[in-house]
Design a protein around this motif. Structure first.
Motif, mmCIF file in Angstrom:
data_model
loop_
_atom_site.group_PDB
_atom_site.id
_atom_site.type_symbol
_atom_site.label_atom_id
_atom_site.label_comp_id
_atom_site.label_asym_id
_atom_site.label_seq_id
_atom_site.Cartn_x
_atom_site.Cartn_y
_atom_site.Cartn_z
ATOM 1 N N MET A 1 4.317 -18.908 -12.446
ATOM 2 C CA MET A 1 4.029 -17.718 -11.668
ATOM 3 C C MET A 1 3.027 -16.851 -12.447
ATOM 4 O O MET A 1 3.130 -16.704 -13.652
ATOM 5 C CB MET A 1 5.299 -16.919 -11.411
ATOM 6 N N ALA A 2 2.122 -16.264 -11.703
ATOM 7 C CA ALA A 2 1.115 -15.382 -12.284
ATOM 8 C C ALA A 2 1.034 -14.110 -11.456
ATOM 9 O O ALA A 2 1.177 -14.138 -10.236
ATOM 10 C CB ALA A 2 -0.236 -16.085 -12.306
ATOM 11 N N ARG A 3 0.803 -12.997 -12.116
ATOM 12 C CA ARG A 3 0.686 -11.709 -11.423
ATOM 13 C C ARG A 3 -0.722 -11.610 -10.843
ATOM 14 O O ARG A 3 -1.697 -11.663 -11.570
ATOM 15 C CB ARG A 3 0.970 -10.577 -12.413
ATOM 16 N N ARG A 4 -0.782 -11.451 -9.518
ATOM 17 C CA ARG A 4 -2.077 -11.389 -8.825
ATOM 18 C C ARG A 4 -2.064 -10.272 -7.792
ATOM 19 O O ARG A 4 -1.008 -9.805 -7.388
ATOM 20 C CB ARG A 4 -2.341 -12.707 -8.097
ATOM 21 N N GLY A 5 -3.257 -9.902 -7.352
ATOM 22 C CA GLY A 5 -3.378 -8.925 -6.277
ATOM 23 C C GLY A 5 -2.667 -9.446 -5.036
ATOM 24 O O GLY A 5 -2.643 -10.653 -4.782
ATOM 25 N N TYR A 6 -2.077 -8.524 -4.282
ATOM 26 C CA TYR A 6 -1.243 -8.926 -3.151
ATOM 27 C C TYR A 6 -1.421 -7.946 -2.002
ATOM 28 O O TYR A 6 -1.477 -6.737 -2.209
ATOM 29 C CB TYR A 6 0.221 -8.954 -3.602
ATOM 30 N N LYS A 7 -1.529 -8.484 -0.793
ATOM 31 C CA LYS A 7 -1.556 -7.670 0.425
ATOM 32 C C LYS A 7 -0.253 -7.904 1.166
ATOM 33 O O LYS A 7 0.061 -9.030 1.527
ATOM 34 C CB LYS A 7 -2.733 -8.075 1.322
ATOM 35 N N HIS A 8 0.473 -6.825 1.377
ATOM 36 C CA HIS A 8 1.741 -6.913 2.099
ATOM 37 C C HIS A 8 1.533 -6.387 3.513
ATOM 38 O O HIS A 8 0.941 -5.327 3.707
ATOM 39 C CB HIS A 8 2.822 -6.091 1.398
ATOM 40 N N VAL A 9 2.030 -7.116 4.498
ATOM 41 C CA VAL A 9 1.898 -6.718 5.901
ATOM 42 C C VAL A 9 3.279 -6.346 6.432
ATOM 43 O O VAL A 9 4.226 -7.125 6.326
ATOM 44 C CB VAL A 9 1.280 -7.852 6.747
ATOM 45 N N THR A 10 3.383 -5.130 6.959
ATOM 46 C CA THR A 10 4.624 -4.626 7.538
ATOM 47 C C THR A 10 4.353 -4.266 8.990
ATOM 48 O O THR A 10 3.372 -3.588 9.283
ATOM 49 C CB THR A 10 5.101 -3.358 6.783
ATOM 50 N N THR A 11 5.227 -4.699 9.890
ATOM 51 C CA THR A 11 5.105 -4.333 11.298
ATOM 52 C C THR A 11 6.352 -3.567 11.698
ATOM 53 O O THR A 11 7.472 -4.040 11.513
ATOM 54 C CB THR A 11 4.948 -5.583 12.180
ATOM 55 N N VAL A 12 6.137 -2.361 12.223
ATOM 56 C CA VAL A 12 7.252 -1.521 12.673
ATOM 57 C C VAL A 12 6.747 -0.584 13.763
ATOM 58 O O VAL A 12 5.641 -0.054 13.673
ATOM 59 C CB VAL A 12 7.891 -0.744 11.496
ATOM 60 N N GLY A 13 7.565 -0.395 14.782
ATOM 61 C CA GLY A 13 7.246 0.557 15.839
ATOM 62 C C GLY A 13 5.939 0.285 16.551
ATOM 63 O O GLY A 13 5.272 1.219 16.979
ATOM 64 N N GLY A 14 5.550 -0.975 16.686
ATOM 65 C CA GLY A 14 4.305 -1.298 17.366
ATOM 66 C C GLY A 14 3.073 -1.149 16.494
ATOM 67 O O GLY A 14 1.950 -1.305 16.966
ATOM 68 N N TYR A 15 3.242 -0.852 15.220
ATOM 69 C CA TYR A 15 2.128 -0.707 14.285
ATOM 70 C C TYR A 15 2.233 -1.770 13.205
ATOM 71 O O TYR A 15 3.328 -2.141 12.789
ATOM 72 C CB TYR A 15 2.150 0.674 13.612
ATOM 73 N N THR A 16 1.093 -2.242 12.750
ATOM 74 C CA THR A 16 1.045 -3.167 11.625
ATOM 75 C C THR A 16 0.293 -2.480 10.500
ATOM 76 O O THR A 16 -0.834 -2.015 10.691
ATOM 77 C CB THR A 16 0.328 -4.476 12.016
ATOM 78 N N VAL A 17 0.927 -2.404 9.333
ATOM 79 C CA VAL A 17 0.333 -1.765 8.167
ATOM 80 C C VAL A 17 0.072 -2.847 7.121
ATOM 81 O O VAL A 17 0.977 -3.593 6.760
ATOM 82 C CB VAL A 17 1.269 -0.693 7.571
ATOM 83 N N THR A 18 -1.165 -2.924 6.652
ATOM 84 C CA THR A 18 -1.523 -3.840 5.573
ATOM 85 C C THR A 18 -1.725 -3.017 4.320
ATOM 86 O O THR A 18 -2.556 -2.111 4.288
ATOM 87 C CB THR A 18 -2.804 -4.627 5.916
ATOM 88 N N ASP A 19 -0.931 -3.307 3.301
ATOM 89 C CA ASP A 19 -0.959 -2.572 2.034
ATOM 90 C C ASP A 19 -1.488 -3.503 0.951
ATOM 91 O O ASP A 19 -0.821 -4.440 0.540
ATOM 92 C CB ASP A 19 0.465 -2.105 1.698
ATOM 93 N N GLY A 20 -2.694 -3.268 0.513
ATOM 94 C CA GLY A 20 -3.307 -4.095 -0.519
ATOM 95 C C GLY A 20 -3.305 -3.449 -1.880
ATOM 96 O O GLY A 20 -4.132 -3.772 -2.730
ATOM 97 N N THR A 21 -2.366 -2.522 -2.099
ATOM 98 C CA THR A 21 -2.361 -1.759 -3.351
ATOM 99 C C THR A 21 -1.599 -2.417 -4.487
ATOM 100 O O THR A 21 -1.644 -1.934 -5.608
ATOM 101 C CB THR A 21 -1.737 -0.364 -3.132
ATOM 102 N N GLY A 22 -0.891 -3.512 -4.212
ATOM 103 C CA GLY A 22 0.023 -4.027 -5.223
ATOM 104 C C GLY A 22 -0.370 -5.338 -5.857
ATOM 105 O O GLY A 22 -1.354 -5.981 -5.505
ATOM 106 N N MET A 23 0.460 -5.708 -6.797
ATOM 107 C CA MET A 23 0.381 -6.982 -7.491
ATOM 108 C C MET A 23 1.726 -7.660 -7.274
ATOM 109 O O MET A 23 2.737 -6.994 -7.104
ATOM 110 C CB MET A 23 0.144 -6.772 -8.981
ATOM 111 N N ALA A 24 1.714 -8.990 -7.285
ATOM 112 C CA ALA A 24 2.963 -9.717 -7.103
ATOM 113 C C ALA A 24 2.909 -11.024 -7.885
ATOM 114 O O ALA A 24 1.826 -11.581 -8.111
ATOM 115 C CB ALA A 24 3.207 -9.993 -5.623
ATOM 116 N N GLU A 25 4.087 -11.484 -8.271
ATOM 117 C CA GLU A 25 4.203 -12.787 -8.908
ATOM 118 C C GLU A 25 3.891 -13.841 -7.854
ATOM 119 O O GLU A 25 4.525 -13.885 -6.802
ATOM 120 C CB GLU A 25 5.617 -12.995 -9.462
ATOM 121 N N THR A 26 2.881 -14.669 -8.140
ATOM 122 C CA THR A 26 2.414 -15.663 -7.172
ATOM 123 C C THR A 26 2.372 -17.032 -7.828
ATOM 124 O O THR A 26 1.877 -17.176 -8.948
ATOM 125 C CB THR A 26 1.000 -15.291 -6.667
#
Length: 135
Positions: free
Chosen positions: A1-26
């Motif tokens: 596993m390596a720590r890399r940039g990560y985009k998380h996609v969350t869908t709630v209430g008819g909206y989809t939010v893409t959060d590219g602010t984080g890093m994640a073990e990949t």
């Protein structure tokens, strides 16, 4: 596993939010991502806050999502917001939340992100403000 940039996609209430602010073990070979519970909660709080503050219409399901992202029960949120539990229940089923409810919940989400106490929403500035009738 390596720590890399990560985009998380969350869908709630008819909206989809893409959060590219984080890093994640990949996993370098398969690309699978591993998030801790705290990391996932952070993505959920940031998505809920963005929807509450930036969207034109927000339904009660976003309030329910935000409350869950904060790890609160209805009675806890009611106490913090100085409302009653029944009102929170009604709000969570509403088609459109008023801004005067959305903003305090967004403040709670922001405070949780900073690791601050949730019990202090609206209190920090209230204690420094004073109102008197002009003479």
């Amino acid at each position: 596993m390596a720590r890399r940039g990560y985009k998380h996609v969350t869908t709630v209430g008819g909206y989809t939010v893409t959060d590219g602010t984080g890093m994640a073990e990949t996993c370098p070979s398969c690309g699978d991502v591993s998030l801790s519970g705290d990391e996932l909660a952070g993505y959920e709080r940031r998505a809920a806050r963005l929807i509450l503050t930036e969207s034109e219409r927000v339904g009660g399901n976003v309030l329910r999502y935000a409350r869950a992202a904060l790890g609160l029960r209805q009675r806890d949120l009611a106490r913090i917001l100085r409302r009653n539990e029944q009102q929170i229940s009604r709000d969570e089923h509403a088609e459109d939340l008023p801004m005067d409810l959305r903003l305090p919940v967004a403040e709670l989400l922001e405070r949780a992100e900073r690791g601050e106490s949730l019990d202090s929403v609206g209190k920090s500035t209230e204690s420094k403000l004073e109102i008197r009738r002009a003479s």
